[in-house]
Design a protein around this motif. Structure first.
Motif, PDB file in Angstrom:
ATOM      1  N   ILE A  43      35.812  28.510  28.219  1.00 36.49           N
ATOM      2  CA  ILE A  43      36.029  29.953  28.388  1.00 36.49           C
ATOM      3  C   ILE A  43      35.862  30.349  29.854  1.00 36.49           C
ATOM      4  O   ILE A  43      36.664  31.125  30.387  1.00 36.49           O
ATOM      5  CB  ILE A  43      35.073  30.747  27.476  1.00 36.49           C
ATOM      6  CG1 ILE A  43      35.487  30.579  26.016  1.00 36.49           C
ATOM      7  CG2 ILE A  43      35.068  32.227  27.840  1.00 36.49           C
ATOM      8  CD1 ILE A  43      34.508  31.153  25.023  1.00 36.49           C
ATOM      9  N   ALA A  44      34.856  29.795  30.520  1.00 39.10           N
ATOM     10  CA  ALA A  44      34.647  30.100  31.937  1.00 39.10           C
ATOM     11  C   ALA A  44      35.811  29.607  32.786  1.00 39.10           C
ATOM     12  O   ALA A  44      36.256  30.307  33.704  1.00 39.10           O
ATOM     13  CB  ALA A  44      33.334  29.488  32.415  1.00 39.10           C
TER      14      ALA A  44
ATOM     15  N   LEU B  83      38.795  31.923  32.250  1.00 41.56           N
ATOM     16  CA  LEU B  83      38.622  33.196  32.956  1.00 41.56           C
ATOM     17  C   LEU B  83      38.806  33.037  34.460  1.00 41.56           C
ATOM     18  O   LEU B  83      39.410  33.895  35.111  1.00 41.56           O
ATOM     19  CB  LEU B  83      37.236  33.772  32.656  1.00 41.56           C
ATOM     20  CG  LEU B  83      37.044  34.356  31.264  1.00 41.56           C
ATOM     21  CD1 LEU B  83      35.589  34.772  31.064  1.00 41.56           C
ATOM     22  CD2 LEU B  83      37.970  35.539  31.053  1.00 41.56           C
TER      23      LEU B  83
ATOM     24  N   ALA C 247      42.529  32.579  35.093  1.00 45.13           N
ATOM     25  CA  ALA C 247      43.305  33.801  34.873  1.00 45.13           C
ATOM     26  C   ALA C 247      43.100  34.825  35.982  1.00 45.13           C
ATOM     27  O   ALA C 247      44.007  35.576  36.314  1.00 45.13           O
ATOM     28  CB  ALA C 247      42.939  34.410  33.525  1.00 45.13           C
ATOM     29  N   SER C 248      41.919  34.828  36.574  1.00 48.12           N
ATOM     30  CA  SER C 248      41.653  35.815  37.624  1.00 48.12           C
ATOM     31  C   SER C 248      41.980  35.277  39.005  1.00 48.12           C
ATOM     32  O   SER C 248      41.697  35.946  40.002  1.00 48.12           O
ATOM     33  CB  SER C 248      40.193  36.241  37.575  1.00 48.12           C
ATOM     34  OG  SER C 248      39.366  35.156  37.951  1.00 48.12           O
TER      35      SER C 248
ATOM     36  N   TRP D  95      36.028  36.330  41.370  1.00 53.44           N
ATOM     37  CA  TRP D  95      34.766  35.704  40.987  1.00 53.44           C
ATOM     38  C   TRP D  95      34.053  35.046  42.153  1.00 53.44           C
ATOM     39  O   TRP D  95      32.938  34.558  41.996  1.00 53.44           O
ATOM     40  CB  TRP D  95      35.014  34.666  39.901  1.00 53.44           C
ATOM     41  CG  TRP D  95      35.371  35.291  38.606  1.00 53.44           C
ATOM     42  CD1 TRP D  95      36.603  35.537  38.134  1.00 53.44           C
ATOM     43  CD2 TRP D  95      34.457  35.803  37.636  1.00 53.44           C
ATOM     44  NE1 TRP D  95      36.547  36.145  36.916  1.00 53.44           N
ATOM     45  CE2 TRP D  95      35.220  36.329  36.582  1.00 53.44           C
ATOM     46  CE3 TRP D  95      33.078  35.866  37.555  1.00 53.44           C
ATOM     47  CZ2 TRP D  95      34.642  36.895  35.460  1.00 53.44           C
ATOM     48  CZ3 TRP D  95      32.508  36.425  36.432  1.00 53.44           C
ATOM     49  CH2 TRP D  95      33.286  36.944  35.418  1.00 53.44           C
TER      50      TRP D  95
END
Length: 50
Positions: free
Chosen positions: A29-30, A33, A36-37, A42
């Motif tokens: 999941i990390a 994310l 995707a960003s 981040w």
């Protein structure tokens, strides 16, 4: 290739399933994310962790 199957078998054995499967899910999941960003949003958070 044989090492991959051995690691796969180890991860999905009954003893380690309870511990490693949630950790793998969190890492997936990390990574999704971060991908995707595009990583730029981040970057300040990653720098503070390390």
């Amino acid at each position: 290739m044989n090492n991959f199957f051995e690691i796969f078998r180890f991860l999905f054995s009954k003893k380690t399933r309870i511990i490693f499967i949630p950790a793998i899910i969190v890492l997936l999941i990390a990574s999704i994310l971060l991908g995707a960003s595009q990583g730029t949003a981040w970057a300040p958070f990653i720098y503070t962790v390390f």
